[in-house]
Design an enzyme around this catalytic site. Structure first.
Site, PDB file in Angstrom:
ATOM      1  CD  GLU A  71      -1.859  -2.388   1.300  1.00 48.54           C
ATOM      2  OE1 GLU A  71      -0.734  -2.691   1.744  1.00 48.54           O
ATOM      3  OE2 GLU A  71      -2.737  -3.235   1.068  1.00 48.54           O
ATOM      4  CG  HIS A 119      -9.870  -6.855   8.150  1.00 51.86           C
ATOM      5  ND1 HIS A 119      -8.763  -7.282   8.828  1.00 51.86           N
ATOM      6  CD2 HIS A 119      -9.627  -7.114   6.851  1.00 51.86           C
ATOM      7  CE1 HIS A 119      -7.893  -7.785   7.968  1.00 51.86           C
ATOM      8  NE2 HIS A 119      -8.394  -7.694   6.760  1.00 51.86           N
TER       9      HIS A 119
HETATM   10  C1  LIG Z   1      -1.663  -4.720   4.307  1.00 48.25           C
HETATM   11  C2  LIG Z   1      -2.750  -5.534   3.733  1.00 48.25           C
HETATM   12  N1  LIG Z   1      -3.105  -5.345   2.450  1.00 48.25           N
HETATM   13  C3  LIG Z   1      -4.086  -6.094   1.901  1.00 48.25           C
HETATM   14  C4  LIG Z   1      -4.733  -7.048   2.631  1.00 48.25           C
HETATM   15  C5  LIG Z   1      -5.843  -7.894   2.025  1.00 48.25           C
HETATM   16  N2  LIG Z   1      -5.360  -9.275   1.871  1.00 48.25           N
HETATM   17  C6  LIG Z   1      -5.612 -10.213   2.798  1.00 48.25           C
HETATM   18  S1  LIG Z   1      -4.864 -11.659   2.446  1.00 48.25           S
HETATM   19  C7  LIG Z   1      -4.216 -11.055   1.027  1.00 48.25           C
HETATM   20  C8  LIG Z   1      -3.376 -11.925   0.154  1.00 48.25           C
HETATM   21  C9  LIG Z   1      -2.231 -12.500   0.883  1.00 48.25           C
HETATM   22  O1  LIG Z   1      -1.520 -13.350   0.053  1.00 48.25           O
HETATM   23  P1  LIG Z   1      -0.329 -14.215   0.623  1.00 48.25           P
HETATM   24  O2  LIG Z   1       0.553 -13.377   1.459  1.00 48.25           O
HETATM   25  O3  LIG Z   1       0.299 -14.900  -0.541  1.00 48.25           O
HETATM   26  O4  LIG Z   1      -1.024 -15.261   1.591  1.00 48.25           O
HETATM   27  P2  LIG Z   1      -2.106 -16.381   1.208  1.00 48.25           P
HETATM   28  O5  LIG Z   1      -3.431 -15.740   1.316  1.00 48.25           O
HETATM   29  O6  LIG Z   1      -1.819 -16.859  -0.165  1.00 48.25           O
HETATM   30  O7  LIG Z   1      -1.925 -17.433   2.241  1.00 48.25           O
HETATM   31  C10 LIG Z   1      -4.589  -9.723   0.848  1.00 48.25           C
HETATM   32  C11 LIG Z   1      -4.216  -8.888  -0.305  1.00 48.25           C
HETATM   33  C12 LIG Z   1      -4.356  -7.186   3.981  1.00 48.25           C
HETATM   34  N3  LIG Z   1      -4.957  -8.062   4.781  1.00 48.25           N
HETATM   35  N4  LIG Z   1      -3.364  -6.440   4.497  1.00 48.25           N
END
Ligand SMILES: Cc1ncc(C[n+]2csc(CCOP(=O)(O)OP(=O)(O)O)c2C)c(N)n1
Ligand SMILES: [Mg+2]
Lengths: 326, 334
Positions: A60, A129
């Site tokens: 972000e 959230h």
């Molecule tokens: C700082 C932040 N930005 C966006 C999000 C929304 N979000 C939650 S999980 C996620 C994807 C995470 O991907 P990854 O780190 O690969 O973990 P996975 O879900 O694949 O286990 C996003 C974009 C968040 N929770 N926190």
């Protein structure tokens, strides 16, 4: 006029502005292929291609800064925060940079950027959230803060935000995305900084914005049954604030309830209460009464979540309070 | 610095593990799988709300990594945290009660799925902010180092988490101060729908270890023994005071990103099916029966025991009360 959902009204605003002005582009997590976490960018990648609808890594602070840089030298980015909670990571770029670059550069640079996404509580998403963050941004000179409550306002205000030459924080509501209403399908612009009386009334003014506007309208409806006439004013833009529309309503009703989902302490409601007492103190028949979120982080459990956020019952009680009724 | 961890059986590694330990690891994976399947069901019945990110398919990573830890070691977790918590010894009943928002839950019902924490087991907490726990892991490691306790911290994060600024800052801190922390990236190929290959310029997240002058290790995340080997080595290194490591487990989530994502559209049915064929629990079961002389009956007994424990946990959670209204106002200030 057409009936459409809040998310589709936002989508239409983006589509129209992108078609009108080739400098406008959308950037953020999951905005392209996935069409946004809340499907606000549906069809935009297909229509405008990957140069105008740009998916980013999860970063972000980074992509907000990238947007600011692009805005300084010729483009008009719309940055999507998946939710505004994550804009906290970008506060440095928003507060230290976007908000101040015009001032610090003596007006040489402008930062025509819109940072948009949903804010506030949804359904049991817990402390990290569910945050209502308008007061964070309202505190920063240089930022405009917009919070539409209806599909028509969403469309008209987003278009104006995109055309604004400075940074605009545009906070949508997760629980309103499916909310339907009449929207002008023609060119429909609502200027920033103009409030609207959403329901005229005589006895008490209720000021409310975004999701809580609907709570205010429900409460007003219920109060009508017992013979209390409420005027509901939606500022729509919190900064710059349309003081006159609010004050005029208070001049008429002499009693005010301010509704706010965010926490009470240092909330936007405090600013409104101060404004009203400074400007029309002599006309008040009761102190300004606030119905804010309770001053705690958002709990997960359903019963506690309900206790934390403003409810229709609390609004009705507040109206009784300023009328000195039990 | 980078090497691919194989299944070399050196002393102290999985090949030399006692049967009891191996069966314990199997039990851990089974508990996670069953817990998540049940949570899915309860979510459909609206007994669990909010959003839940299931760990199904990745069980070998959490259990393999935590099997390499001491009881007093620490872990930090992310939004997909149930597996990490169970692997570190978290209690199913307290977890289930938390998911149902009950007063008896780990966080008195105030945290929910994304915030489960257990002070007694060194579980510093799941986290709703991508990357949020990475510097906190370095902080726990700094504390252990300054207090001289010999404790190690394992920090779980995703391929998506590897792209946020906190990743860089945390690894740099850990490296310059030689902190006893092991960063375990669960590369399940996607961050929601974003393909890791499009969000990251290097082929492997572990390649970035070079930028911090620390070991970067790639491991098959569907192979619990390989994970155990690799994490054990990194943990030993950390305990010896030689600093952090970056491990990358190649894995896959079998379900959608969370309860609101069907998990299709951005990945093909064939891809999902191919990975389901590499089920980490099935693989370990085959390993145990083929090479460790375990028979099917023993494994079935473990499965049944876990099912009973889970059933009791669900009953406990269902029977528990909602938090009292006063709880809204507690725990805010120390
Ligand atoms: C700082 C932040 N930005 C966006 C999000 C929304 N979000 C939650 S999980 C996620 C994807 C995470 O991907 P990854 O780190 O690969 O973990 P996975 O879900 O694949 O286990 C996003 C974009 C968040 N929770 N926190
Ligand atoms: Mg991932």
């Amino acid at each position: 006029m057409a009936q459409m959902a809040y998310r589709d009204a936002l989508n239409q605003a983006l589509r129209e502005e992108m078609a009108r002005d080739p400098r406008v582009f959308l950037m953020g997590e999951e905005v392209g292929l996935y069409e946004g976490a809340y499907k606000v960018s549906k069809g935009l990648l297909q229509e405008f291609g990957p140069k105008r609808v740009i998916d980013t890594p999860i970063a972000e602070a980074g992509f907000t800064g990238v947007g600011i840089g692009a805005a300084m030298v010729g483009l008009r980015p719309v940055i999507e925060m998946m939710t505004f909670n994550f804009a906290i990571l970008a506060l440095d770029q928003i507060v230290n940079h976007a908000a101040k670059i015009s001032y610090m550069s003596g007006g040489q640079y402008r930062v025509p950027i819109v940072i948009r996404g949903p804010g506030g509580a949804a359904f049991q998403l817990a402390a990290q959230h569910s945050q209502s963050m308008e007061s964070y941004f309202c505190h920063v000179p240089g930022l405009k803060v917009v919070m539409p409550a209806t599909p028509a306002d969403a469309k008209g205000l987003l278009k104006s935000a995109i055309r604004d030459d400075g940074p605009v924080i545009f906070i949508e509501s997760e629980v309103l995305y499916g909310f339907r209403g009449e929207v002008d399908e023609e060119e429909h612009l609502i200027p920033l900084g103009v409030a609207e009386v959403k329901r005229p009334g005589e006895d008490v003014t209720i000021v409310a914005w975004s999701k809580t506007l609907h709570l205010a309208l429900e409460a007003a409806e219920a109060l009508e049954q017992e013979g209390v006439s409420c005027e509901v004013v939606d500022p729509r833009t919190l900064r710059p604030l349309d003081k006159e529309t609010i004050l005029n309503s208070v001049r008429k009703t002499n009693r005010v309830v301010v509704l706010e989902e965010g926490a009470r302490f240092s909330g936007v409601g405090a600013e409104l209460a101060s404004l009203i007492s400074e400007e029309v103190f002599d006309l008040l028949d009761a102190p300004v009464y606030r119905v804010p979120g309770i001053d705690v982080p958002m709990p997960y459990a359903r019963n506690l979540e309900r206790a934390k956020i403003p409810t229709k019952e609390r609004v009705i009680e507040a109206v009784h309070h300023v009328l000195y009724r039990q | 610095m980078k090497h691919r961890a194989g299944r070399a059986r050196q002393e102290g590694d999985a090949g030399a593990l006692p049967l009891e330990k191996l069966l314990g690891m199997y039990r851990g994976m089974v508990k996670i799988r069953q817990f998540e399947e049940k949570a899915k069901e309860l979510f459909q019945q609206a007994l669990i709300r909010g959003g839940v990110h299931f760990y199904i398919g990745q069980e070998a990573v959490a259990v393999g990594a935590c099997a390499a830890l001491r009881e007093d070691d620490y872990i930090t977790s992310n939004h997909r945290g149930h597996g990490h918590c169970i692997a570190k010894g978290g209690r199913l009943d307290l977890m289930m009660a938390e998911l149902m928002g009950k007063a008896t839950g780990y966080c008195k019902g105030k945290g929910g799925s994304m915030h489960i924490a257990d002070l007694d087991r060194g579980i510093l907490g799941a986290n709703g902010l991508v990357g949020g726990s990475m510097p906190i892991a370095a902080g726990a490691a700094l504390s252990a180092k300054l207090r001289g306790t010999g404790q190690v911290t394992v920090s779980f994060f995703g391929d998506g988490g590897a792209n946020i600024g906190a990743f860089h800052e945390s690894l740099n801190f850990a490296a310059i101060w030689k902190l006893p922390v092991v960063y375990v990236c669960e590369n399940n190929l996607y961050a929601i729908s974003t393909c890791a290959a499009e969000a990251t310029a290097v082929e492997n997240i572990a390649d970035r270890a070079a930028g911090y002058n620390i070991p970067g290790v790639i491991v098959d995340g569907q192979d619990i023994l390989a994970v155990y080997d690799a994490v054990s080595q990194a943990v030993q290194r950390a305990r010896r005071g030689e600093g952090p490591s970056l491990l990358e487990a190649k894995t896959y989530r079998f379900e959608g990103h969370f309860t609101g994502d069907p998990g299709v559209g951005y990945r093909t049915k064939e891809e999902v099916e191919a990975w389901r064929q590499r089920d980490p629990i099935a693989k370990f079961r085959d390993d145990l029966t083929a090479t460790a002389g375990v028979d099917e009956a023993q494994l079935k007994a473990i499965w049944d025991e876990a099912a009973q424990e889970l059933e009791a946990a669900v009953a406990f959670a269902k029977a528990s009360p909602e938090p009292a209204d006063e709880e809204l106002l507690t725990d805010i200030y120390a």
